[in-house]
Design a protein around this motif. Sequence first.
Motif, PDB file in Angstrom:
ATOM      1  N   ASP A  82      -4.874  14.907   1.783  1.00 12.72           N
ATOM      2  CA  ASP A  82      -5.230  15.489   3.070  1.00 12.72           C
ATOM      3  C   ASP A  82      -5.279  14.376   4.113  1.00 12.72           C
ATOM      4  O   ASP A  82      -5.263  13.189   3.780  1.00 12.72           O
ATOM      5  CB  ASP A  82      -6.562  16.239   3.001  1.00 12.72           C
ATOM      6  CG  ASP A  82      -7.688  15.354   2.476  1.00 12.72           C
ATOM      7  OD1 ASP A  82      -8.099  14.448   3.215  1.00 12.72           O
ATOM      8  OD2 ASP A  82      -8.136  15.566   1.336  1.00 12.72           O
ATOM      9  N   VAL A  83      -5.371  14.746   5.383  1.00 13.94           N
ATOM     10  CA  VAL A  83      -5.299  13.781   6.480  1.00 13.94           C
ATOM     11  C   VAL A  83      -6.481  12.813   6.476  1.00 13.94           C
ATOM     12  O   VAL A  83      -6.396  11.717   7.039  1.00 13.94           O
ATOM     13  CB  VAL A  83      -5.216  14.498   7.842  1.00 13.94           C
ATOM     14  CG1 VAL A  83      -3.900  15.237   7.974  1.00 13.94           C
ATOM     15  CG2 VAL A  83      -6.395  15.457   8.019  1.00 13.94           C
ATOM     16  N   ALA A  84      -7.590  13.198   5.843  1.00 16.82           N
ATOM     17  CA  ALA A  84      -8.757  12.314   5.792  1.00 16.82           C
ATOM     18  C   ALA A  84      -8.507  11.092   4.922  1.00 16.82           C
ATOM     19  O   ALA A  84      -9.280  10.131   4.977  1.00 16.82           O
ATOM     20  CB  ALA A  84      -9.968  13.079   5.272  1.00 16.82           C
ATOM     21  N   LYS A  85      -7.443  11.127   4.127  1.00 19.18           N
ATOM     22  CA  LYS A  85      -7.139  10.003   3.237  1.00 19.18           C
ATOM     23  C   LYS A  85      -6.151   9.033   3.877  1.00 19.18           C
ATOM     24  O   LYS A  85      -5.516   8.233   3.180  1.00 19.18           O
ATOM     25  CB  LYS A  85      -6.576  10.527   1.908  1.00 19.18           C
ATOM     26  CG  LYS A  85      -7.508  11.459   1.155  1.00 19.18           C
ATOM     27  CD  LYS A  85      -8.852  10.791   0.866  1.00 19.18           C
ATOM     28  CE  LYS A  85      -9.750  11.676   0.016  1.00 19.18           C
ATOM     29  NZ  LYS A  85     -10.208  12.862   0.715  1.00 19.18           N
ATOM     30  N   LYS A  86      -6.006   9.096   5.226  1.00 17.55           N
ATOM     31  CA  LYS A  86      -5.158   8.142   5.926  1.00 17.55           C
ATOM     32  C   LYS A  86      -5.838   7.702   7.209  1.00 17.55           C
ATOM     33  O   LYS A  86      -6.427   8.501   7.935  1.00 17.55           O
ATOM     34  CB  LYS A  86      -3.787   8.739   6.251  1.00 17.55           C
ATOM     35  CG  LYS A  86      -2.863   7.747   6.967  1.00 17.55           C
ATOM     36  CD  LYS A  86      -1.469   8.292   7.178  1.00 17.55           C
ATOM     37  CE  LYS A  86      -0.597   7.243   7.874  1.00 17.55           C
ATOM     38  NZ  LYS A  86       0.785   7.723   8.078  1.00 17.55           N
ATOM     39  N   LEU A  87      -5.737   6.394   7.508  1.00 20.87           N
ATOM     40  CA  LEU A  87      -6.309   5.812   8.709  1.00 20.87           C
ATOM     41  C   LEU A  87      -5.220   5.055   9.451  1.00 20.87           C
ATOM     42  O   LEU A  87      -4.615   4.130   8.907  1.00 20.87           O
ATOM     43  CB  LEU A  87      -7.454   4.862   8.347  1.00 20.87           C
ATOM     44  CG  LEU A  87      -8.132   4.129   9.506  1.00 20.87           C
ATOM     45  CD1 LEU A  87      -8.915   5.122  10.377  1.00 20.87           C
ATOM     46  CD2 LEU A  87      -9.069   3.050   8.963  1.00 20.87           C
ATOM     47  N   GLY A  88      -4.938   5.464  10.717  1.00 14.70           N
ATOM     48  CA  GLY A  88      -3.941   4.775  11.533  1.00 14.70           C
ATOM     49  C   GLY A  88      -2.525   5.230  11.228  1.00 14.70           C
ATOM     50  O   GLY A  88      -2.268   6.020  10.323  1.00 14.70           O
ATOM     51  N   GLY A  89      -1.571   4.717  12.030  1.00 12.27           N
ATOM     52  CA  GLY A  89      -0.166   5.041  11.810  1.00 12.27           C
ATOM     53  C   GLY A  89       0.198   6.435  12.269  1.00 12.27           C
ATOM     54  O   GLY A  89      -0.595   7.148  12.901  1.00 12.27           O
ATOM     55  N   ASN A  90       1.420   6.837  11.955  1.00 14.30           N
ATOM     56  CA  ASN A  90       1.917   8.165  12.329  1.00 14.30           C
ATOM     57  C   ASN A  90       1.296   9.242  11.447  1.00 14.30           C
ATOM     58  O   ASN A  90       0.839   8.969  10.329  1.00 14.30           O
ATOM     59  CB  ASN A  90       3.441   8.217  12.190  1.00 14.30           C
ATOM     60  CG  ASN A  90       4.133   7.246  13.134  1.00 14.30           C
ATOM     61  OD1 ASN A  90       3.667   7.007  14.247  1.00 14.30           O
ATOM     62  ND2 ASN A  90       5.241   6.668  12.685  1.00 14.30           N
ATOM     63  N   ASN A  91       1.288  10.455  11.970  1.00 12.03           N
ATOM     64  CA  ASN A  91       0.779  11.581  11.192  1.00 12.03           C
ATOM     65  C   ASN A  91       1.661  11.834   9.981  1.00 12.03           C
ATOM     66  O   ASN A  91       2.881  11.691  10.037  1.00 12.03           O
ATOM     67  CB  ASN A  91       0.720  12.849  12.050  1.00 12.03           C
ATOM     68  CG  ASN A  91      -0.305  12.737  13.163  1.00 12.03           C
ATOM     69  OD1 ASN A  91      -1.305  12.034  13.027  1.00 12.03           O
ATOM     70  ND2 ASN A  91      -0.061  13.429  14.265  1.00 12.03           N
ATOM     71  N   CYS A  92       1.029  12.220   8.875  1.00 14.95           N
ATOM     72  CA  CYS A  92       1.774  12.538   7.666  1.00 14.95           C
ATOM     73  C   CYS A  92       2.415  13.913   7.786  1.00 14.95           C
ATOM     74  O   CYS A  92       1.923  14.781   8.506  1.00 14.95           O
ATOM     75  CB  CYS A  92       0.850  12.521   6.451  1.00 14.95           C
ATOM     76  SG  CYS A  92       0.206  10.899   6.048  1.00 14.95           S
ATOM     77  N   THR A  93       3.511  14.107   7.066  1.00 13.97           N
ATOM     78  CA  THR A  93       4.161  15.414   7.063  1.00 13.97           C
ATOM     79  C   THR A  93       3.305  16.408   6.300  1.00 13.97           C
ATOM     80  O   THR A  93       2.833  16.124   5.192  1.00 13.97           O
ATOM     81  CB  THR A  93       5.550  15.332   6.405  1.00 13.97           C
ATOM     82  OG1 THR A  93       5.397  14.869   5.056  1.00 13.97           O
ATOM     83  CG2 THR A  93       6.442  14.352   7.161  1.00 13.97           C
TER      84      THR A  93
END
Length: 284
Positions: free
Chosen positions: A116-127
């Motif tokens: 899920d999106v909470a498991k990424k910090l910074g950069g472009n949005n994940c697909t």
Amino acid sequence: MVCLQETKLSKAEGEHFLTYCKGWKGLFVQAMGSDGGIGILWRECEFSVSLVENHQNWLAVKAFSMSLNVHFIGICIYGPTKTKEKQRIWGQITDFLNLQKQGMLILGGDFNSILDVAKKLGGNNCTTQGMVDFRNFIQNSGLMDIYIENGIYTWTNRRRDFLNISERLDRFPISPVWIQDDFSVRAKFLPCSISNHFPIELHIDGHFHNIKTCFKFESMWWKDHNLISQLELWWREAKFGGSISFQIHKKLQYIKLKLKDWNRNVFRNIFYRKYFKCTRAQGA
């Protein structure tokens, strides 16, 4: 047992590497040039391991842990970066798992995907499609994502401030049968030196042969009008990290322990009460 990803080693180089590891054995999937490469290493005195299936991005073994006295299937994974390739790999592993009768499963590695999106910090949005595919793969395989005690992100680009990107790409999804009263399952980060990935230690402790009686919810408990409010209270106070399925499982474990204690100390043991009433009736 050690699970390695992106070794960048040929099969011969992997076997040569093992000559420096006294008491260890291993299996390797050869890298494609300087890209990829995976391996599983184990101590001969602790595990018995045999190869089941190997592909460019994953390696499956049947293993026996001498300390736990349990057989299990272990899969080491190095996920591709392209969405179509990920879909193909998830499909391969799902088909493989559907053919296995062994219920004890441990998957581990760099999946190159987040849940899920909470498991990424910074950069472009994940697909969105990539996250949905990965989440469906974990759920459809009946696996639980183990919560890491001392951190969130397993990979970082090692840049500072607004240039920093961190993601949880590495994980240990396991079959729920591991999360039993007889097993303690914990995961934590180990110190990271030069790699962009933090090593993860999965620790499983317990003895499966200590068979315990199954928990049974007694309908007689409903006679206590305070039980529903007690259940609601225990559900709220049971807080755990990890995936939704892991949290629910741990909450149910917590409530089971609370119910046992409540039955013994508040409601009193119903089996004793049944026996007491029966003997009193027979005496009459």
